[in-house]
Design a protein around this motif. Structure first.
Motif, PDB file in Angstrom:
ATOM      1  N   ASP A   1      26.986 104.057  27.963  1.00  0.00           N
ATOM      2  CA  ASP A   1      25.713 103.562  27.451  1.00  0.00           C
ATOM      3  C   ASP A   1      25.832 102.821  26.118  1.00  0.00           C
ATOM      4  OD1 ASP A   1      26.122 105.697  25.743  1.00  0.00           O
ATOM      5  OD2 ASP A   1      24.426 106.876  26.460  1.00  0.00           O
ATOM      6  N   LEU A   2      27.023 102.794  25.513  1.00  0.00           N
ATOM      7  CA  LEU A   2      27.217 101.961  24.327  1.00  0.00           C
ATOM      8  C   LEU A   2      27.528 100.516  24.687  1.00  0.00           C
ATOM      9  CD1 LEU A   2      29.239 104.147  21.783  1.00  0.00           C
ATOM     10  CD2 LEU A   2      26.886 103.333  21.571  1.00  0.00           C
ATOM     11  N   TRP A   3      27.886 100.287  25.945  1.00  0.00           N
ATOM     12  CA  TRP A   3      28.128  98.939  26.461  1.00  0.00           C
ATOM     13  C   TRP A   3      29.173  98.253  25.581  1.00  0.00           C
ATOM     14  CZ3 TRP A   3      24.357  94.252  26.688  1.00  0.00           C
ATOM     15  CH2 TRP A   3      24.580  93.503  27.847  1.00  0.00           C
ATOM     16  N   SER A   4      28.970  97.008  25.203  1.00  0.00           N
ATOM     17  CA  SER A   4      29.984  96.281  24.440  1.00  0.00           C
ATOM     18  C   SER A   4      30.216  96.876  23.061  1.00  0.00           C
ATOM     19  CB  SER A   4      29.603  94.808  24.317  1.00  0.00           C
ATOM     20  OG  SER A   4      28.321  94.666  23.759  1.00  0.00           O
TER      21      SER A   4
ATOM     22  N   ASP B   1      27.774  76.618  19.375  1.00  0.00           N
ATOM     23  CA  ASP B   1      27.533  76.445  17.943  1.00  0.00           C
ATOM     24  C   ASP B   1      27.254  77.770  17.251  1.00  0.00           C
ATOM     25  OD1 ASP B   1      27.573  73.534  17.974  1.00  0.00           O
ATOM     26  OD2 ASP B   1      25.617  73.630  18.953  1.00  0.00           O
ATOM     27  N   VAL B   2      26.999  78.819  18.032  1.00  0.00           N
ATOM     28  CA  VAL B   2      26.567  80.106  17.479  1.00  0.00           C
ATOM     29  C   VAL B   2      27.292  81.243  18.198  1.00  0.00           C
ATOM     30  CG1 VAL B   2      24.610  81.621  17.001  1.00  0.00           C
ATOM     31  CG2 VAL B   2      24.273  79.147  17.017  1.00  0.00           C
ATOM     32  N   ALA B   3      27.753  82.222  17.438  1.00  0.00           N
ATOM     33  CA  ALA B   3      28.256  83.477  18.001  1.00  0.00           C
ATOM     34  C   ALA B   3      27.235  84.565  17.713  1.00  0.00           C
ATOM     35  CB  ALA B   3      29.600  83.852  17.374  1.00  0.00           C
ATOM     36  N   THR B   4      26.835  85.285  18.744  1.00  0.00           N
ATOM     37  CA  THR B   4      25.895  86.393  18.591  1.00  0.00           C
ATOM     38  C   THR B   4      26.687  87.696  18.596  1.00  0.00           C
ATOM     39  OG1 THR B   4      24.267  85.087  19.800  1.00  0.00           O
ATOM     40  CG2 THR B   4      23.775  87.416  19.466  1.00  0.00           C
ATOM     41  N   THR B   5      26.502  88.514  17.595  1.00  0.00           N
ATOM     42  CA  THR B   5      27.374  89.668  17.360  1.00  0.00           C
ATOM     43  C   THR B   5      27.230  90.765  18.415  1.00  0.00           C
ATOM     44  OG1 THR B   5      25.757  90.806  15.971  1.00  0.00           O
ATOM     45  CG2 THR B   5      27.238  89.243  14.879  1.00  0.00           C
ATOM     46  N   ALA B   6      28.204  91.662  18.400  1.00  0.00           N
ATOM     47  CA  ALA B   6      28.249  92.780  19.353  1.00  0.00           C
ATOM     48  C   ALA B   6      27.423  93.967  18.878  1.00  0.00           C
ATOM     49  CB  ALA B   6      29.698  93.212  19.571  1.00  0.00           C
ATOM     50  N   SER B   7      26.340  93.707  18.158  1.00  0.00           N
ATOM     51  CA  SER B   7      25.503  94.784  17.629  1.00  0.00           C
ATOM     52  C   SER B   7      24.266  95.047  18.481  1.00  0.00           C
ATOM     53  CB  SER B   7      25.081  94.465  16.191  1.00  0.00           C
ATOM     54  OG  SER B   7      24.536  93.156  16.090  1.00  0.00           O
TER      55      SER B   7
ATOM     56  N   PRO C   1      21.821 106.014  15.684  1.00  0.00           N
ATOM     57  CA  PRO C   1      21.686 107.178  16.561  1.00  0.00           C
ATOM     58  C   PRO C   1      22.545 107.081  17.813  1.00  0.00           C
ATOM     59  CG  PRO C   1      19.673 105.862  16.543  1.00  0.00           C
ATOM     60  CD  PRO C   1      20.512 105.352  15.443  1.00  0.00           C
ATOM     61  N   GLY C   2      22.775 105.860  18.309  1.00  0.00           N
ATOM     62  CA  GLY C   2      23.619 105.706  19.492  1.00  0.00           C
ATOM     63  C   GLY C   2      25.056 106.099  19.221  1.00  0.00           C
ATOM     64  N   PHE C   3      25.601 105.674  18.079  1.00  0.00           N
ATOM     65  CA  PHE C   3      26.965 106.048  17.725  1.00  0.00           C
ATOM     66  C   PHE C   3      27.064 107.540  17.412  1.00  0.00           C
ATOM     67  CE2 PHE C   3      27.775 101.452  16.397  1.00  0.00           C
ATOM     68  CZ  PHE C   3      28.653 101.207  17.446  1.00  0.00           C
TER      69      PHE C   3
ATOM     70  N   TYR D   1      19.083 101.141  23.210  1.00  0.00           N
ATOM     71  CA  TYR D   1      19.551 102.479  22.821  1.00  0.00           C
ATOM     72  C   TYR D   1      19.194 103.507  23.887  1.00  0.00           C
ATOM     73  CZ  TYR D   1      18.903 107.110  20.724  1.00  0.00           C
ATOM     74  OH  TYR D   1      18.884 108.465  20.497  1.00  0.00           O
ATOM     75  N   LEU D   2      17.983 103.404  24.447  1.00  0.00           N
ATOM     76  CA  LEU D   2      17.578 104.361  25.480  1.00  0.00           C
ATOM     77  C   LEU D   2      18.454 104.258  26.717  1.00  0.00           C
ATOM     78  CD1 LEU D   2      13.687 103.989  25.286  1.00  0.00           C
ATOM     79  CD2 LEU D   2      15.103 105.792  24.270  1.00  0.00           C
ATOM     80  N   ALA D   3      18.942 103.035  27.004  1.00  0.00           N
ATOM     81  CA  ALA D   3      19.847 102.794  28.137  1.00  0.00           C
ATOM     82  C   ALA D   3      19.252 103.261  29.461  1.00  0.00           C
ATOM     83  CB  ALA D   3      21.200 103.466  27.885  1.00  0.00           C
ATOM     84  N   ASN D   4      17.942 103.064  29.618  1.00  0.00           N
ATOM     85  CA  ASN D   4      17.272 103.491  30.853  1.00  0.00           C
ATOM     86  C   ASN D   4      16.477 102.352  31.501  1.00  0.00           C
ATOM     87  OD1 ASN D   4      15.133 103.170  29.119  1.00  0.00           O
ATOM     88  ND2 ASN D   4      14.396 105.281  29.234  1.00  0.00           N
TER      89      ASN D   4
END
Length: 284
Positions: free
Chosen positions: A24-27, A51-57, A63-65, A108-111
């Motif tokens: 459930d943390l995915w990337s 032109d843009v990189a979107t972060t892995a956040s 709370p997920g970590f 975060y809920l991953a549902n």
């Protein structure tokens, strides 16, 4: 002015690079397990013409970590790392911007709630849930924030509150939409977009993680940033994608979105560097 080309699905490309994103943390799990592959994925998108990189956040939250056994400080450091990796890739590529992804509470809920807005928090609760990660990303060195895949008007109002508290921070805002007129909770897109109309720091409002067939109607309703999914559908019962994702067709469609008035175009789930390469080629 030519549109700004965004990147494609980060998790999708990470899977093509051999990563297992099944929890459930995915990337975001790779921020702990293999951060170098995230940096490589960003670089691949820049090389393809983004032109843009979107972060892995997107799925990274304190709370997920913590739910996965990390300390609060470790979680904060990983959220900052997501920006650092994209900045490193940008610097190696020699061009581009970094957008720090502010994913919805539903991630975060991953549902599946990120596509319905069916939440157990009200506006006050959502504001406080987002606050610490939002503040960390504001100070982490990105060029702007990407408040993305917002499924509900309530969450949009919560994020607008936080943006008002940080008036010098630039951002784009994108909703997940159920059709060519409504965001995922059923609110009209134009009504939802109007929440950000008095915020000059918001450079664009639009849609992501939405079927490509709905994009033209949403642009006509004011969406200036569009990065839909590939058009494939998820078979939840059998845990597989159905349909085909043709990068050439996607690139042609993106050129059409630009001609309708979209200023930022890219891809979301199930799109890859090949899709971004085709967008760049079609716009050229």
């Amino acid at each position: 002015m030519n549109p700004i080309v965004l990147d494609g699905g980060l998790a999708t490309h990470l899977e093509t690079l051999g990563c297992d994103l099944s929890d459930d943390l995915w990337s975001a799990r790779l921020l702990t397990d293999d951060p170098s592959v995230i940096r490589q994925a960003h670089l691949d998108y820049f090389t393809a013409g983004a032109d843009v990189a979107t972060t892995a956040s997107y799925q990274a939250s304190i709370p997920g970590f913590v739910r996965h056994g990390l300390t609060t400080q470790e979680a904060r450091d990983l959220i900052r790392l997501s920006v650092t990796l994209a900045v490193q890739a940008r610097d190696e590529a020699g061009h581009g911007l970094v957008a720090a992804s502010v994913g919805p509470y539903g991630a975060y809920l991953a549902n599946g709630a990120e596509y319905t807005g069916d939440y157990d928090l009200d506006e006050d609760g959502l504001t406080e849930w987002h606050r610490e990660r939002f503040e960390i990303l504001v100070g982490a060195g990105a060029d702007l924030l990407a408040c993305e895949t917002i499924p509900s008007q309530t969450e949009a109002r919560a994020l607008a509150r936080l943006l008002r508290e940080t008036p010098t921070v630039k951002a784009w805002v994108t909703f997940s939409c159920r059709d060519g007129e409504h965001i995922s909770d059923g609110t009209p897109f134009e009504e939802s977009a109007a929440i950000f109309a008095d915020l000059p720091q918001v450079v664009a409002v639009g849609v992501n993680c939405t079927a490509p067939r709905f994009i033209p109607d949403l642009i006509k309703r004011g969406a200036s940033i569009v990065y839909p999914n590939s058009g494939e559908t998820w078979d939840a019962a059998n845990r597989r994608w159905l349909g085909l994702a043709d990068p050439v067709e996607f690139g042609r469609a993106a050129a059409g979105w630009a001609s309708l008035g979209a200023h930022y175009v890219g891809g979301c789930c199930r799109t890859t560097p090949a899709h971004i390469r085709e967008i760049r080629a079609q716009l050229a």
